[in-house]
Design an enzyme around this catalytic site. Sequence first.
Site, PDB file in Angstrom:
ATOM      1  N   ILE A  64      74.297  58.579   2.685  1.00 17.34           N
ATOM      2  CA  ILE A  64      73.693  59.025   1.537  1.00 17.34           C
ATOM      3  C   ILE A  64      73.537  57.690   0.891  1.00 17.34           C
ATOM      4  CG2 ILE A  64      75.960  59.567   0.449  1.00 17.34           C
ATOM      5  CD1 ILE A  64      74.684  61.363  -1.607  1.00 17.34           C
ATOM      6  N   SER A  65      72.233  57.382  -0.052  1.00 26.84           N
ATOM      7  CA  SER A  65      72.071  56.045  -0.476  1.00 26.84           C
ATOM      8  C   SER A  65      72.831  55.789  -1.652  1.00 26.84           C
ATOM      9  CB  SER A  65      70.630  56.037  -0.862  1.00 26.84           C
ATOM     10  OG  SER A  65      69.675  56.277   0.180  1.00 26.84           O
ATOM     11  N   GLN A  66      72.937  54.624  -1.778  1.00 28.18           N
ATOM     12  CA  GLN A  66      73.532  54.142  -3.130  1.00 28.18           C
ATOM     13  C   GLN A  66      72.924  54.687  -4.475  1.00 28.18           C
ATOM     14  OE1 GLN A  66      73.475  50.119  -3.939  1.00 28.18           O
ATOM     15  NE2 GLN A  66      75.017  50.002  -5.675  1.00 28.18           N
TER      16      GLN A  66
END
Length: 217
Positions: A64-66
Amino acid sequence: MLTDSYKLKGQRTQLVNELKKMGITSQNVLRAVEAVPRHFFFPKDFIDKAYENIAFPIDNGQTISQPYTVALQTQLLEIKPGDRVLEIGTGSGYQAAILKVLGAEVFTIETVGILYNKANELFSRLGLNIHTNYGDGSLGLPSHAPFDKIILTAAAPKLLDNLTQQLKINGKLVAPIGNLDVQKMLLVTRIGDNEYQQSNHGNFSFVPLTGINGWSV
Ligand code: SAM
């Protein structure tokens, strides 16, 4: 866990404050980050990490992206209600939910079956009407083109013409482009049939885009 709490809401507000300090200025984007419980999209044993400003592993070696990256990519796209938006790389579904809360009609495509299934189920449970697709997003989604906006959430080896050609005129694409270690965040605006404007928004490190026009990893 699909319940929210004062504690988690407080952590979300802190995250929003951090994003402001890092240069996210779009009030719409900040409101969307405040509104979407990121912990719904997080591995359930690690909810306590959901509001740290970090990427985090999900299934199948993906992430899950930053939050900063999600906020920046979304801000660059200048989403307007009703925009038809294609996301390539559904992953946890968090980015798609942010786009949906901003009023977009969201099409998202994922190539890993388990992630596609999980996101699909989560969107239904949350009542989010997002068009999910299972397949190779490096081809875009020609059957539903053209789009107002396209967002790649996996690293592409180069700017892919087949994707920019799925944009409407004045449409925007944001994508991390580079090698497997580091990529530049490029914003591309289609200003004519074969005319594009491009700007660079810094270095990032994403998991690879696979598929026909991606990396063979
Ligand atoms: N947007 C996601 C989120 O909000 O959680 C994060 C995406 S993760 C950084 C990148 C995703 O791109 C992974 O789920 C990966 O399986 C997917 N992906 C990689 N290559 C793809 C392809 N050719 N087509 C569709 N999805 C792809």
